[in-house]
Design a protein around this motif. Sequence first.
Motif, mmCIF file in Angstrom:
data_model
loop_
_atom_site.group_PDB
_atom_site.id
_atom_site.type_symbol
_atom_site.label_atom_id
_atom_site.label_comp_id
_atom_site.label_asym_id
_atom_site.label_seq_id
_atom_site.Cartn_x
_atom_site.Cartn_y
_atom_site.Cartn_z
ATOM 1 N N GLU A 98 50.879 50.039 42.340
ATOM 2 C CA GLU A 98 50.828 48.897 42.057
ATOM 3 C C GLU A 98 52.189 48.616 41.084
ATOM 4 N N VAL A 99 53.134 47.374 41.798
ATOM 5 C CA VAL A 99 54.131 47.164 41.006
ATOM 6 C C VAL A 99 54.294 45.479 40.762
ATOM 7 N N ALA A 158 62.322 37.959 34.381
ATOM 8 C CA ALA A 158 61.029 37.955 33.632
ATOM 9 C C ALA A 158 60.121 39.200 33.843
ATOM 10 N N GLY A 159 60.877 40.256 33.726
ATOM 11 C CA GLY A 159 60.416 41.660 34.258
ATOM 12 C C GLY A 159 59.171 42.022 33.231
ATOM 13 N N PHE A 160 58.865 41.272 32.338
ATOM 14 C CA PHE A 160 57.663 41.533 31.293
ATOM 15 C C PHE A 160 56.276 40.766 31.920
ATOM 16 N N ILE A 161 56.344 40.170 33.045
ATOM 17 C CA ILE A 161 55.287 39.362 33.762
ATOM 18 C C ILE A 161 54.930 40.185 34.801
ATOM 19 N N ASP A 162 53.414 40.348 34.927
ATOM 20 C CA ASP A 162 52.728 41.203 36.081
ATOM 21 C C ASP A 162 52.497 40.100 37.147
ATOM 22 N N MET A 163 53.409 40.113 38.163
ATOM 23 C CA MET A 163 53.176 39.205 39.209
ATOM 24 C C MET A 163 52.005 39.488 40.308
ATOM 25 N N THR A 164 51.539 40.705 40.069
ATOM 26 C CA THR A 164 50.416 41.039 40.856
ATOM 27 C C THR A 164 49.092 40.238 40.294
ATOM 28 N N ARG A 165 49.093 39.670 39.019
ATOM 29 C CA ARG A 165 47.960 38.902 38.486
ATOM 30 C C ARG A 165 48.163 37.525 38.288
ATOM 31 N N ALA A 166 49.569 37.075 38.304
ATOM 32 C CA ALA A 166 49.986 35.818 38.239
ATOM 33 C C ALA A 166 49.427 35.073 39.317
ATOM 34 N N ILE A 167 49.026 33.699 38.987
ATOM 35 C CA ILE A 167 48.475 32.683 39.710
ATOM 36 C C ILE A 167 49.497 31.853 40.485
ATOM 37 N N ARG A 204 32.843 42.956 54.486
ATOM 38 C CA ARG A 204 32.190 43.253 53.399
ATOM 39 C C ARG A 204 32.857 43.179 52.274
ATOM 40 N N ALA A 205 32.823 42.617 51.035
ATOM 41 C CA ALA A 205 33.479 42.379 49.836
ATOM 42 C C ALA A 205 33.913 43.866 49.569
ATOM 43 N N THR A 206 35.168 43.840 49.214
ATOM 44 C CA THR A 206 35.680 45.166 48.806
ATOM 45 C C THR A 206 36.449 45.130 47.356
ATOM 46 N N PRO A 207 35.918 44.954 46.179
ATOM 47 C CA PRO A 207 36.621 44.867 45.002
ATOM 48 C C PRO A 207 37.402 46.155 44.712
ATOM 49 N N LEU A 208 39.036 45.585 44.305
ATOM 50 C CA LEU A 208 39.669 46.610 43.838
ATOM 51 C C LEU A 208 39.853 47.362 42.413
ATOM 52 N N ARG A 209 39.797 48.471 42.315
ATOM 53 C CA ARG A 209 39.843 49.032 40.941
ATOM 54 C C ARG A 209 41.233 50.025 41.005
ATOM 55 N N ASP A 210 41.479 50.289 39.721
ATOM 56 C CA ASP A 210 42.475 51.257 39.398
ATOM 57 C C ASP A 210 42.512 52.346 38.494
ATOM 58 N N THR A 211 40.932 52.271 38.185
ATOM 59 C CA THR A 211 40.345 53.557 37.548
ATOM 60 C C THR A 211 39.205 54.301 38.357
ATOM 61 N N PRO A 212 39.027 55.497 38.069
ATOM 62 C CA PRO A 212 37.956 56.210 39.013
ATOM 63 C C PRO A 212 36.482 55.343 38.433
ATOM 64 N N LEU A 253 48.000 37.631 43.571
ATOM 65 C CA LEU A 253 48.360 38.659 44.687
ATOM 66 C C LEU A 253 46.965 39.659 44.822
ATOM 67 N N HIS A 254 46.634 40.168 43.749
ATOM 68 C CA HIS A 254 45.580 41.292 43.516
ATOM 69 C C HIS A 254 44.388 40.737 44.362
ATOM 70 N N ASP A 255 43.969 39.334 44.002
ATOM 71 C CA ASP A 255 42.753 38.758 44.581
ATOM 72 C C ASP A 255 43.020 38.594 46.140
ATOM 73 N N LEU A 256 44.365 38.244 46.621
ATOM 74 C CA LEU A 256 44.644 38.113 47.930
ATOM 75 C C LEU A 256 44.420 39.499 48.597
ATOM 76 N N VAL A 257 44.748 40.643 48.136
ATOM 77 C CA VAL A 257 44.797 41.740 48.698
ATOM 78 C C VAL A 257 43.176 41.999 48.777
ATOM 79 N N ALA A 258 42.313 42.025 47.796
ATOM 80 C CA ALA A 258 40.954 42.160 47.717
ATOM 81 C C ALA A 258 40.300 41.505 48.869
#
Length: 304
Positions: free
Chosen positions: A46-47, A58-67, A189-197, A174-179
Amino acid sequence: RIETTIDPRLQRAAETLVARATAGQSERVSAAAILADHTTGEILAEVGTADFGNTPRAGFIDMTRAIRSPGSTLKPFVYAMGFDDGLIHPDTLIEDRPATFGRWQPENFDRRFRGTVTIREALRQSLNVPVVRVAEALGPARVMAGLRRAGMTVETQGAAPGLAVVLGGAGVSLHDLVAGYASLAQGGRATPLRDTPSMLPEAEPSRVISAAAAWQVADILSQIPPPEGRSPGRIAYKTGTSYGHRDALSVGFDGRFVAGVWLGRPDGTPVPGAFGGQMAAPLLFDLFDTLGPNARPLPPPPPE
């Protein structure tokens, strides 16, 4: 100690690819990418930015979570719902001609109309009027409910969503699009994404669309011509370009992995010449190339 699902090799490769994709662009253009295993929902890379800490970018903005506007990347879900409702089939004929919906007259990206086409060709060419016709038959509320079931939080202006949602007239991360695409890859079938075990027992995934509709859409997406020099048929993918060239997107999957990439300016300023097919799709295919022998072919059709 913080345990994550991130694969260090894939993460380093993704960071390198994202930085390379923006190297020749304006210093204000950034990029983001997510690569996940859709069989488990685990995020492997995840980048959120092309250059963390870079002020112009604007490198301080996480564009995977931006709307952001999803462009045309929501079209496959509209057709999948139409398949499930018995409204259409991949070979159903539909009109791509000038049409008015209320006071709105959508046009294709190239401002040309193709006449009578199949649903398969309408999705392959990402035509606008046919998908709006299907969305009108389904109803905007039904479309929004289906997108939410697929794991996407879709933000719209006003209380009631309009038909423009299916052409990118809404906001989604982008995170939700990938999901959402992970749900297509997983046979509906719905597949929620997660980044922790996960320490909890896996819940039974909810059904978003039928396995047949999910496969039919994936089969069409796998027929979209890949970027120049790439092998066709190994990835089911879709590109998107938002209004005014503010966002270039590409999302896709194979038999095990799902990925999505975004390029644009975090401040929403248009990027002239930014097309999902030209900017984002090559980066998406580069991401899948990093999987090497771990890549999996797309599955055969379900029995039905």
